[in-house]
Each structure stands twice: as C-alpha cells, then as structure tokens.
Enzyme design. Sequence first.
Site: not given
Length: 181
Positions: A107, A163, A169
């Site tokens: 990101d 998560d 997860r």
Amino acid sequence: MAEPPASDHIAVLFSAETIAARVDALAGAIAACALREPLVVAVLKGSFIFVADLIRALHAHGLTPEIDFVFLASYGNGTTGGPVEVLRDVESDIAGRDVVIVDDILDSGRTLLFAKERLAARGARSVRSCVLLDKKARRTEAVAADFTGFECPDRFVVGYGMDLSNRYRELPFIGIVEPGA
C-alpha cells in the site's frame, strides 16, 4: 465456510480458485528468473498463507528455495504511518543470494522499501519482491513490486492471511469488509 459476525459482511473480491491460479502464475514468473540460491523472505503476519502456497508452487516449478521470516510493523497507534520497526529479523545468511521478499499487500510502500533496502545492505545478490495485492491508491513511496498478484481497490480487505483486528485471516478468499451490511 464460517460466516463473518452478524455485524460484518465480507464481499468476495478474489475467490480461492482465482488466487490459486494466480499464485501458480507468480511462481512460474519467479522460476523463470533463474535465481541462484533463492531465499524467500516472508513478511509476517499477513503473508503467511500466501507464502506457504507460493513456496509449494515454486517447488512445482522446479525451485528449492530456502524460507525465512521477518516481522515488520509500521502501525504506531493507528492503522498505518508509524516508523517501520523490526520485531523479528531474518536469520539466514543473505550475502550473495537472490532474495524474494513476499508480502500480502503493498500500500504505502514504506514497509517494502524498508525491507528491500535492509536486505540489500546485508549483501544480497539481488532483492526482488512479490506481493499478493497492490493498492496503488495508497502509495507514498516510489517502490513497485517485481511480481504482483492482483491490483487492489482502495478498500479494506481481509482473508487469505489478512485480518481485521486478528479476525478473518482463515478465510480462503480475499474479501472486502462491509460493516453492518
């Protein structure tokens, strides 16, 4: 398959079958690089399912990589933006080796850039990166992955190792959290 809590809905973004096919394609692309003494370095925690599937796929494509782990955190008090910290470092000898860093999501780029520079400084022959998801809308650093699974929309995603407060997860797919939907 277990359902999310009643307060959340998880919309499937990438199915388990789509992910499996893409992981195999990534392994083929990595294997084509003719790596010497390959070392796969998984960035924990989010990449653990992805890296497990990837190293099995690399084996199927004829590679025998060694695997090690690094645990990096950059969350500070919020969800992102703090300094990158090493909570667990790579233990393998890196000098002269071809290293592939594996992470779940790219990101801002801060963590990946930090990891690449750190491993290169330790004498790696080459440092490549493989990310499952590339969320370009969040990029703040001039870094790109060498191998990318999927482009990711600017939405919060979970599953396949990723998560939300240590939930989701275990999901076999990657989904978008839609709170209270």
